[in-house]
Every structure is written in C-alpha cells, then in structure tokens.
Design a protein around this motif. Structure first.
Motif, PDB file in Angstrom:
ATOM      1  N   THR A  37       0.786  -1.255  -0.073  1.00  0.00           N
ATOM      2  CA  THR A  37       0.042  -0.074  -0.081  1.00  0.00           C
ATOM      3  C   THR A  37       0.822   1.145   0.225  1.00  0.00           C
ATOM      4  N   TYR A  38       1.800   1.052   0.733  1.00  0.00           N
ATOM      5  CA  TYR A  38       2.794   2.441   1.001  1.00  0.00           C
ATOM      6  C   TYR A  38       3.404   2.803  -0.504  1.00  0.00           C
ATOM      7  N   ALA A  39       4.073   1.540  -1.072  1.00  0.00           N
ATOM      8  CA  ALA A  39       4.681   1.755  -2.502  1.00  0.00           C
ATOM      9  C   ALA A  39       3.967   2.278  -3.483  1.00  0.00           C
ATOM     10  N   VAL A  40       2.529   1.704  -3.290  1.00  0.00           N
ATOM     11  CA  VAL A  40       1.267   2.330  -4.328  1.00  0.00           C
ATOM     12  C   VAL A  40       1.295   3.605  -4.258  1.00  0.00           C
ATOM     13  N   ALA A  41       1.178   4.201  -2.659  1.00  0.00           N
ATOM     14  CA  ALA A  41       1.115   5.532  -2.619  1.00  0.00           C
ATOM     15  C   ALA A  41       2.217   6.436  -3.026  1.00  0.00           C
ATOM     16  N   VAL A  42       3.395   6.098  -2.938  1.00  0.00           N
ATOM     17  CA  VAL A  42       4.570   6.680  -3.161  1.00  0.00           C
ATOM     18  C   VAL A  42       4.713   6.681  -4.489  1.00  0.00           C
ATOM     19  N   VAL A  43       4.441   5.638  -5.318  1.00  0.00           N
ATOM     20  CA  VAL A  43       4.964   5.886  -6.817  1.00  0.00           C
ATOM     21  C   VAL A  43       3.383   6.711  -7.588  1.00  0.00           C
ATOM     22  N   LEU A  69      -2.266  17.897  -2.636  1.00  0.00           N
ATOM     23  CA  LEU A  69      -2.567  16.844  -1.882  1.00  0.00           C
ATOM     24  C   LEU A  69      -1.798  15.540  -2.073  1.00  0.00           C
ATOM     25  N   ALA A  70      -0.830  15.462  -3.029  1.00  0.00           N
ATOM     26  CA  ALA A  70       0.075  14.578  -3.328  1.00  0.00           C
ATOM     27  C   ALA A  70       1.325  14.608  -2.242  1.00  0.00           C
ATOM     28  N   ILE A  71       1.613  15.974  -2.456  1.00  0.00           N
ATOM     29  CA  ILE A  71       2.877  16.390  -1.346  1.00  0.00           C
ATOM     30  C   ILE A  71       2.348  15.727   0.000  1.00  0.00           C
ATOM     31  N   THR A  72       1.124  16.486   0.537  1.00  0.00           N
ATOM     32  CA  THR A  72       0.681  16.031   1.858  1.00  0.00           C
ATOM     33  C   THR A  72       0.563  14.607   2.054  1.00  0.00           C
ATOM     34  N   ASP A  73       0.016  13.930   1.081  1.00  0.00           N
ATOM     35  CA  ASP A  73      -0.162  12.466   1.335  1.00  0.00           C
ATOM     36  C   ASP A  73       1.261  11.545   1.363  1.00  0.00           C
ATOM     37  N   LEU A  74       2.560  12.360   0.626  1.00  0.00           N
ATOM     38  CA  LEU A  74       3.659  11.663   0.662  1.00  0.00           C
ATOM     39  C   LEU A  74       4.384  12.014   1.910  1.00  0.00           C
ATOM     40  N   VAL A  75       4.106  13.056   2.656  1.00  0.00           N
ATOM     41  CA  VAL A  75       4.799  13.234   4.003  1.00  0.00           C
ATOM     42  C   VAL A  75       3.951  12.477   5.190  1.00  0.00           C
ATOM     43  N   LEU A  76       2.666  12.561   4.704  1.00  0.00           N
ATOM     44  CA  LEU A  76       1.795  11.810   6.026  1.00  0.00           C
ATOM     45  C   LEU A  76       2.036  10.505   5.873  1.00  0.00           C
ATOM     46  N   SER A  77       2.292   9.900   4.794  1.00  0.00           N
ATOM     47  CA  SER A  77       2.511   8.274   4.905  1.00  0.00           C
ATOM     48  C   SER A  77       4.122   7.950   5.114  1.00  0.00           C
ATOM     49  N   SER A  78       4.972   8.785   4.781  1.00  0.00           N
ATOM     50  CA  SER A  78       6.608   8.678   4.861  1.00  0.00           C
ATOM     51  C   SER A  78       6.899   8.896   6.372  1.00  0.00           C
ATOM     52  N   SER A  79       5.902   9.802   7.183  1.00  0.00           N
ATOM     53  CA  SER A  79       6.341  10.193   8.581  1.00  0.00           C
ATOM     54  C   SER A  79       6.059   8.892   9.303  1.00  0.00           C
ATOM     55  N   PHE A 106       4.123  15.858  12.724  1.00  0.00           N
ATOM     56  CA  PHE A 106       3.993  15.521  11.261  1.00  0.00           C
ATOM     57  C   PHE A 106       2.641  15.047  11.034  1.00  0.00           C
ATOM     58  N   ILE A 107       2.255  13.916  11.659  1.00  0.00           N
ATOM     59  CA  ILE A 107       1.100  13.082  11.754  1.00  0.00           C
ATOM     60  C   ILE A 107      -0.097  14.019  11.696  1.00  0.00           C
ATOM     61  N   HIS A 108      -0.181  14.773  12.528  1.00  0.00           N
ATOM     62  CA  HIS A 108      -1.444  15.588  12.803  1.00  0.00           C
ATOM     63  C   HIS A 108      -1.423  17.048  12.088  1.00  0.00           C
ATOM     64  N   ALA A 109      -0.388  17.695  11.978  1.00  0.00           N
ATOM     65  CA  ALA A 109      -0.077  18.720  10.950  1.00  0.00           C
ATOM     66  C   ALA A 109      -0.690  18.393   9.564  1.00  0.00           C
ATOM     67  N   LEU A 285      -2.859   4.961   5.723  1.00  0.00           N
ATOM     68  CA  LEU A 285      -2.326   4.216   4.805  1.00  0.00           C
ATOM     69  C   LEU A 285      -3.311   4.308   3.439  1.00  0.00           C
ATOM     70  N   ILE A 286      -4.643   4.240   3.720  1.00  0.00           N
ATOM     71  CA  ILE A 286      -5.671   4.134   2.537  1.00  0.00           C
ATOM     72  C   ILE A 286      -5.622   5.532   1.705  1.00  0.00           C
ATOM     73  N   PRO A 287      -6.057   6.580   2.473  1.00  0.00           N
ATOM     74  CA  PRO A 287      -6.085   7.932   1.626  1.00  0.00           C
ATOM     75  C   PRO A 287      -4.846   8.211   0.712  1.00  0.00           C
ATOM     76  N   PRO A 288      -3.828   8.178   1.065  1.00  0.00           N
ATOM     77  CA  PRO A 288      -2.593   8.266   0.204  1.00  0.00           C
ATOM     78  C   PRO A 288      -2.464   7.350  -0.841  1.00  0.00           C
ATOM     79  N   MET A 289      -2.953   6.105  -0.643  1.00  0.00           N
ATOM     80  CA  MET A 289      -2.950   5.179  -1.847  1.00  0.00           C
ATOM     81  C   MET A 289      -4.037   5.383  -2.653  1.00  0.00           C
TER      82      MET A 289
END
Length: 315
Positions: A37-43, A69-79, A106-109, A285-289
């Motif tokens: 799931t994380y790999a799909v989100a990053v790619v 939104l993509a930048i936010t998802d990358l930071v949120l999932s990678s944190s 990072f999670i809450h911001a 996990l799910i929203p960033p993917m």
C-alpha cells in the motif's frame, strides 16, 4: 528507562512502540500489504506530481490542489510507514523521544493539511460546476496562494502546541506505546501529570478543523449535486455523479477511520485495542494510496499523460 532532565520537566530518552498488540505473531505478514500500500502511494503520488509539473496545461486550480494533496500524502505516509515496517520486520521498537514528538507533529499537522486541501478541492469543484464562466475570475492565482497558505499555516499553528505542551510534562516510568507510531493521545497517556488542558486542546483542534472542513465539503457537494440534477444531458449527469461519488469515497476514507481513532482514544474504552489500532493505521495508509488513483487516474487529462508516459510518448 533512563530519563533526561530538562528545565521544568523530565522526559525519557526513548519510547517503545509495540506495533499492534494482540497480533504480534502476525505482524511480519501484515507488513507485506502495508508495504504494498505504501509503495502504491509513493509511486502514485510521485507520478501525479511529475505529470502536473511537466504539463503546463495542467497548471490550473484543480491540478495545483491535486499537487498539494500529493505532497501532503507523501509526507503523511512517509512519516509513519518506514518505522512501522521496521517494527514489523526487524523488531525495531525503540524510537527516540524527540523523533517521537516530530512524528506526532507531522502526523497531526499534515492530517489537518490534507483535510484542508480536500475542502479546497470541494470548493474548486463547486465553483467549476456552479459558476463555470466565472471560475478563473473567482479562483485567481492570488486566491489560490492565499487558500494554500491558510491551509498550511492552520496545520502548523494549530498542531504545534501539542508538541510544546507534551515536551513540558513529566513522564512515568512506563514508556511503552501500544501503537505502531507516536500519536498525540497515546503519548499523552504516559504523562504523570494533569493532561486535561492538552486533552481539551486536542478536542478543540479536532472539531475545529475536521468539523469546519466537513461542513464546507458537505455543503459544497450538496450544491454540486443540486446543479448536476439540473443538467439536461443524462450522460453528463451520470458522469458528474460518478465523479462526485468517487471524491466522496476518498473523503470518507480519511474522515471515518481518523474520527473513529480519535474518539476511541477518549470515549471508546470498550472498543477492542486491535480494532482501534488497525483503524488508526488505515487512515494513514488508505487515503494516500487512493487519492492519486481516484483524483488522478479518473481525471482524463492526467490519465492520458500517465498512459503516454508509460508508452514513452511524453515530450
């Protein structure tokens, strides 16, 4: 556990993240779908950012919000995900005190920023459908900059007091966090002091951010659906309904697990811990993917550019 002394409080050198208590024997295998799931989100999000960057025809409000939104998802999932996978696969349960506070921030911001971006996208969709001839004059570049800045600053300024208040509190000897990442309420439970102010502030932030955004999003989509029902073409109406339904699914995928996790920490004492922690992981996990798939691939211009890129046709 060794404690480090500060000016007005003592804090531990590190915390122990337990992962998913109750599923310890399955964590190794649970990590594989989490990693996929994380790999799909990053790619997916990196692809989305690349397509929007290179195609100047996509430098419009909707696509700029998608980029945010993509930048936010990358930071949120990678944190959270790299540390989570390290816990599941390599039993790397220890996390340094300051790294834990940084993760809380990072999670809450960025959860707040994601909610704000979804709200901004709903407003953009509302203006585009209900006022198509005035869209460019309403959402000017200056308005977009101001809206993006407000969303970013709200996340930073609203959440910063979390870390400040926690950093000034003394901690008990028990430093185990029954989670796979550092969440504000989970860390707060380890404090040996009155946490009512911090808990109250957490409730205020959650309801002021999520409550306001959900009201704006809900009202926007009600107005959108009202306008869609008045379309003369049945095909156009069906297409608009499909788009709105997919967007609403993404919004619910963020808010339902996030609010469930948040409220369970405070009021859901009878909810099994395994269920609570799984939901707490899902909203990171799910929203960033899903976001790059639903918002990106279902957007015709981006879908075409992705296909061209896969075929080597992007200039």
């Amino acid at each position: 556990m060794v404690l480090a002394s500060g000016n007005s409080s003592s804090h531990p050198v590190s915390f122990i993240l337990l992962g998913i208590p109750g599923l310890e024997s399955f964590q190794f295998w649970i990590a594989f779908p989490f990693c996929a799931t994380y790999a799909v989100a990053v790619v997916g999000n990196i692809t989305l950012l690349h397509v929007i960057r290179i195609d100047h025809t996509l430098h419009e409000p909707m696509y700029l919000f998608l980029a945010m939104l993509a930048i936010t998802d990358l930071v949120l999932s990678s944190s959270t995900q790299p540390k989570m996978l390290a816990i599941f696969w390599f039993h790397a349960h220890e996390i340094q005190y300051h790294a834990c506070l940084i993760q809380v921030f990072f999670i809450h911001a960025f959860s707040s920023m994601e909610s704000g971006v979804l709200m901004a996208m709903a407003l953009d969709c509302y203006v585009a459908i209900c006022f198509p001839l005035r869209h460019s004059s309403i959402l000017t570049p200056l308005v977009l900059i101001k809206l993006g800045t407000i969303v970013m600053l709200r996340g930073l300024l609203w959440v910063s007091p979390f870390c400040f208040m926690v950093s000034r509190m003394p901690f008990c000897q028990h430093q185990a966090i029954p989670q796979s990442y550092c969440e504000h309420m989970a860390v707060l439970k380890l404090v040996c002091a009155d946490t009512s102010i911090s808990r109250g502030y957490g409730l205020f932030v959650a309801f002021s951010v999520a409550g306001f955004d959900m009201i704006v999003i809900g009202k926007s989509y009600v107005m959108i659906l009202r306008a869609v029902l008045q379309l003369p073409s049945g095909e156009a109406c069906l297409k608009a309904f499909s788009t709105c339904a997919s967007h609403i699914c993404v919004i619910l995928a963020l808010y339902i697990p996030a609010l469930f996790s948040f409220l369970t920490y405070r009021f859901g004492h009878d909810v099994p811990r395994v269920v609570h922690i799984l939901f707490a992981n899902l909203y990171l996990l799910i929203p960033p993917m899903l976001n790059p798939i639903i918002y990106g691939v279902k957007t015709k211009q981006i879908g075409v550019r992705v296909i061209q890129g896969c075929c080597g046709n992007i200039p």
